[in-house]
Design a protein around this motif. Sequence first.
Motif, PDB file in Angstrom:
ATOM      1  N   LEU A   1     -63.493 126.304  64.017  1.00 29.67           N
ATOM      2  CA  LEU A   1     -62.038 126.354  64.088  1.00 29.67           C
ATOM      3  C   LEU A   1     -61.411 125.049  63.600  1.00 29.67           C
ATOM      4  CD1 LEU A   1     -61.268 128.148  67.479  1.00 29.67           C
ATOM      5  CD2 LEU A   1     -60.588 128.906  65.199  1.00 29.67           C
ATOM      6  N   ALA A   2     -62.016 123.933  63.980  1.00 28.58           N
ATOM      7  CA  ALA A   2     -61.512 122.630  63.556  1.00 28.58           C
ATOM      8  C   ALA A   2     -61.553 122.508  62.033  1.00 28.58           C
ATOM      9  CB  ALA A   2     -62.330 121.509  64.200  1.00 28.58           C
ATOM     10  N   ASN A   3     -62.639 122.989  61.456  1.00 24.31           N
ATOM     11  CA  ASN A   3     -62.764 122.977  60.000  1.00 24.31           C
ATOM     12  C   ASN A   3     -61.748 123.912  59.367  1.00 24.31           C
ATOM     13  OD1 ASN A   3     -64.299 124.499  57.502  1.00 24.31           O
ATOM     14  ND2 ASN A   3     -64.656 122.298  57.502  1.00 24.31           N
ATOM     15  N   TYR A   4     -61.570 125.086  59.958  1.00 22.99           N
ATOM     16  CA  TYR A   4     -60.625 126.097  59.448  1.00 22.99           C
ATOM     17  C   TYR A   4     -59.204 125.560  59.428  1.00 22.99           C
ATOM     18  CZ  TYR A   4     -58.188 130.652  59.367  1.00 22.99           C
ATOM     19  OH  TYR A   4     -57.380 131.716  59.064  1.00 22.99           O
ATOM     20  N   CYS A   5     -58.862 124.787  60.456  1.00 26.78           N
ATOM     21  CA  CYS A   5     -57.499 124.246  60.578  1.00 26.78           C
ATOM     22  C   CYS A   5     -57.365 122.836  60.001  1.00 26.78           C
ATOM     23  CB  CYS A   5     -57.075 124.224  62.038  1.00 26.78           C
ATOM     24  SG  CYS A   5     -56.921 125.848  62.774  1.00 26.78           S
ATOM     25  N   SER A   6     -58.459 122.294  59.484  1.00 20.21           N
ATOM     26  CA  SER A   6     -58.468 120.956  58.898  1.00 20.21           C
ATOM     27  C   SER A   6     -58.039 119.877  59.901  1.00 20.21           C
ATOM     28  CB  SER A   6     -57.557 120.909  57.662  1.00 20.21           C
ATOM     29  OG  SER A   6     -58.063 120.050  56.682  1.00 20.21           O
ATOM     30  N   VAL A   7     -58.593 119.984  61.116  1.00 20.11           N
ATOM     31  CA  VAL A   7     -58.346 118.965  62.143  1.00 20.11           C
ATOM     32  C   VAL A   7     -59.677 118.431  62.678  1.00 20.11           C
ATOM     33  CG1 VAL A   7     -56.060 119.801  62.820  1.00 20.11           C
ATOM     34  CG2 VAL A   7     -58.092 120.804  63.892  1.00 20.11           C
ATOM     35  N   GLU A   8     -60.669 118.337  61.809  1.00 19.37           N
ATOM     36  CA  GLU A   8     -62.022 117.968  62.218  1.00 19.37           C
ATOM     37  C   GLU A   8     -62.073 116.613  62.911  1.00 19.37           C
ATOM     38  OE1 GLU A   8     -61.112 118.967  59.143  1.00 19.37           O
ATOM     39  OE2 GLU A   8     -62.743 119.978  58.084  1.00 19.37           O
ATOM     40  N   SER A   9     -61.397 115.617  62.333  1.00 20.41           N
ATOM     41  CA  SER A   9     -61.470 114.272  62.883  1.00 20.41           C
ATOM     42  C   SER A   9     -60.814 114.190  64.257  1.00 20.41           C
ATOM     43  CB  SER A   9     -60.802 113.282  61.919  1.00 20.41           C
ATOM     44  OG  SER A   9     -61.017 111.949  62.325  1.00 20.41           O
ATOM     45  N   LEU A  10     -59.675 114.841  64.410  1.00 13.02           N
ATOM     46  CA  LEU A  10     -58.985 114.856  65.699  1.00 13.02           C
ATOM     47  C   LEU A  10     -59.854 115.484  66.785  1.00 13.02           C
ATOM     48  CD1 LEU A  10     -55.506 115.968  64.359  1.00 13.02           C
ATOM     49  CD2 LEU A  10     -55.891 113.875  65.677  1.00 13.02           C
ATOM     50  N   VAL A  11     -60.485 116.597  66.458  1.00 12.47           N
ATOM     51  CA  VAL A  11     -61.321 117.294  67.429  1.00 12.47           C
ATOM     52  C   VAL A  11     -62.587 116.490  67.726  1.00 12.47           C
ATOM     53  CG1 VAL A  11     -62.741 119.354  67.802  1.00 12.47           C
ATOM     54  CG2 VAL A  11     -60.423 119.573  66.876  1.00 12.47           C
ATOM     55  N   ALA A  12     -63.216 115.969  66.686  1.00 12.28           N
ATOM     56  CA  ALA A  12     -64.438 115.181  66.891  1.00 12.28           C
ATOM     57  C   ALA A  12     -64.156 113.961  67.761  1.00 12.28           C
ATOM     58  CB  ALA A  12     -65.009 114.740  65.542  1.00 12.28           C
ATOM     59  N   ASN A  13     -63.048 113.284  67.524  1.00 11.16           N
ATOM     60  CA  ASN A  13     -62.692 112.108  68.322  1.00 11.16           C
ATOM     61  C   ASN A  13     -62.569 112.466  69.798  1.00 11.16           C
ATOM     62  OD1 ASN A  13     -61.432 109.250  68.569  1.00 11.16           O
ATOM     63  ND2 ASN A  13     -59.867 110.585  69.446  1.00 11.16           N
ATOM     64  N   ALA A  14     -61.937 113.610  70.093  1.00 14.91           N
ATOM     65  CA  ALA A  14     -61.766 114.030  71.485  1.00 14.91           C
ATOM     66  C   ALA A  14     -63.091 114.429  72.110  1.00 14.91           C
ATOM     67  CB  ALA A  14     -60.768 115.192  71.561  1.00 14.91           C
ATOM     68  N   VAL A  15     -63.897 115.185  71.378  1.00 12.43           N
ATOM     69  CA  VAL A  15     -65.190 115.634  71.910  1.00 12.43           C
ATOM     70  C   VAL A  15     -66.086 114.436  72.222  1.00 12.43           C
ATOM     71  CG1 VAL A  15     -67.320 116.875  71.348  1.00 12.43           C
ATOM     72  CG2 VAL A  15     -65.106 117.886  70.782  1.00 12.43           C
ATOM     73  N   LEU A  16     -66.067 113.430  71.352  1.00 17.03           N
ATOM     74  CA  LEU A  16     -66.908 112.247  71.558  1.00 17.03           C
ATOM     75  C   LEU A  16     -66.429 111.399  72.732  1.00 17.03           C
ATOM     76  CD1 LEU A  16     -67.556 111.156  67.851  1.00 17.03           C
ATOM     77  CD2 LEU A  16     -69.070 112.427  69.378  1.00 17.03           C
ATOM     78  N   SER A  17     -65.220 111.660  73.208  1.00 15.76           N
ATOM     79  CA  SER A  17     -64.688 110.942  74.374  1.00 15.76           C
ATOM     80  C   SER A  17     -65.004 111.644  75.684  1.00 15.76           C
ATOM     81  CB  SER A  17     -63.165 110.785  74.238  1.00 15.76           C
ATOM     82  OG  SER A  17     -62.822 110.074  73.065  1.00 15.76           O
ATOM     83  N   LEU A  18     -65.534 112.859  75.599  1.00 16.44           N
ATOM     84  CA  LEU A  18     -65.900 113.605  76.797  1.00 16.44           C
ATOM     85  C   LEU A  18     -67.118 112.990  77.486  1.00 16.44           C
ATOM     86  CD1 LEU A  18     -65.573 117.270  75.493  1.00 16.44           C
ATOM     87  CD2 LEU A  18     -64.343 116.341  77.468  1.00 16.44           C
ATOM     88  N   ASP A  19     -67.211 113.185  78.789  1.00 16.93           N
ATOM     89  CA  ASP A  19     -68.427 112.821  79.501  1.00 16.93           C
ATOM     90  C   ASP A  19     -69.590 113.589  78.876  1.00 16.93           C
ATOM     91  OD1 ASP A  19     -70.591 112.836  81.512  1.00 16.93           O
ATOM     92  OD2 ASP A  19     -69.089 111.957  82.841  1.00 16.93           O
ATOM     93  N   LYS A  20     -70.676 112.894  78.637  1.00 17.16           N
ATOM     94  CA  LYS A  20     -71.801 113.512  77.925  1.00 17.16           C
ATOM     95  C   LYS A  20     -72.451 114.655  78.697  1.00 17.16           C
ATOM     96  CE  LYS A  20     -72.965 109.703  74.828  1.00 17.16           C
ATOM     97  NZ  LYS A  20     -74.026 108.811  74.316  1.00 17.16           N
TER      98      LYS A  20
END
Length: 299
Positions: free
Chosen positions: A44-63
Amino acid sequence: MRKHLNDNEKIEFKYLLELVSSSVNGTAPPIPYEGIKWQSIKMLANYCSVESLVANAVLSLDKKYVSPEVYEKFKQNLSIEMLIDGNLSYETEKILKAFDENKIKNIPLKGYFMKKEYPRSDFRSVSDVDILFDRKQADSVKKVFSKLGYTFLNEDDNQYHFEKKPMMNIEMHATLVHENEESYPLLVNQLDRSTKRDGYSYSYEMSHEDFYIYMLVHNSNHFRIGGMGARMVLDSYVFLKNHQSELDYDYLNVMKKSVLQSMKSVFVRLRSTGFQSHMLNLNLMISKNIFCSAVHSAG
C-alpha cells in the motif's frame, strides 16, 4: 483506478494513514492492529508513494511488533528512498545552475518545493521534476539538457519531456494550465508575477497563495477526471499545516464560486484534523475517489 476497498483493506488503509500521520506530525507510531499484514502495508505504501513516511514510522515501533525480517525490509526501503532523494536533488540543482548560466527564467513546481515542506525531504518522493519556463526559450532549454546528457523525448501542447536514465524525468511546462480552462486567469503570467529565489539569478518561486491555488487546480483536475491519491491530499495538509496562518485569504477569495472551493474545504478540514484517519470519514474519501486512486501525479 480502484473504486472500492473490502473491509480488510479499509483497516489496512486506516493503519497506513496513521503511520503516515505519525511521520508527518512527529508523533509516536500507532501499535499495529491485530492481524495487520506487513507485506500488505508495504504494498500500500508503494501504491500510494509514501514508502519513506511509512518506513520511518515502522522503524520507530517497538521491535516486539516487527520481526527482524520485516524491520530489515523497511530499513532497506528507507535507505533507498534517501539515496534517490539525494541523487534527484543533486541533478535538479545542476539543471537550475545551467539555467542560470544560460539566462533561462524558470519556476520549479510541485514536488521541488513540497519536499522542503515535509520534516525531511525524502518523506516526499518525486519521480519526475516539473519546471515552468518561457516557450520562447525552448531551443535554449533543449541545448542545456543535451549538454547535461538528457534525451529529448517529445513535446505536447503544454510540456517538453526530457529523460536521463536511470531515474531522471523532466517535464518543462510552457503553461501551468491550458487557456481554455476555468482556472487559467488564476495562474496566468506566473513568470512575471513570481519572486527571484535567493542564490539564483533566473530561478523564481510563486507566492504561497499562488502555489496553493496551483495545488488546488492541479488536484481538482485529477479529482474530476479520475480521482486523486492519498499523497496529493497529504501535500495539501502539509502545506496548510506550515502556512495556513500566513496566507492572504482576501487574495484567495478569487476562488469563490469556483470548482476549487469544494477542494479547498476538504483540505482545510484535513488540516484541522491533523490527518488523523480515525477523525476522517474514510468512506466519504473512498466514495470521492481520493484514497483509492494512488498517486496519479508523479511530480
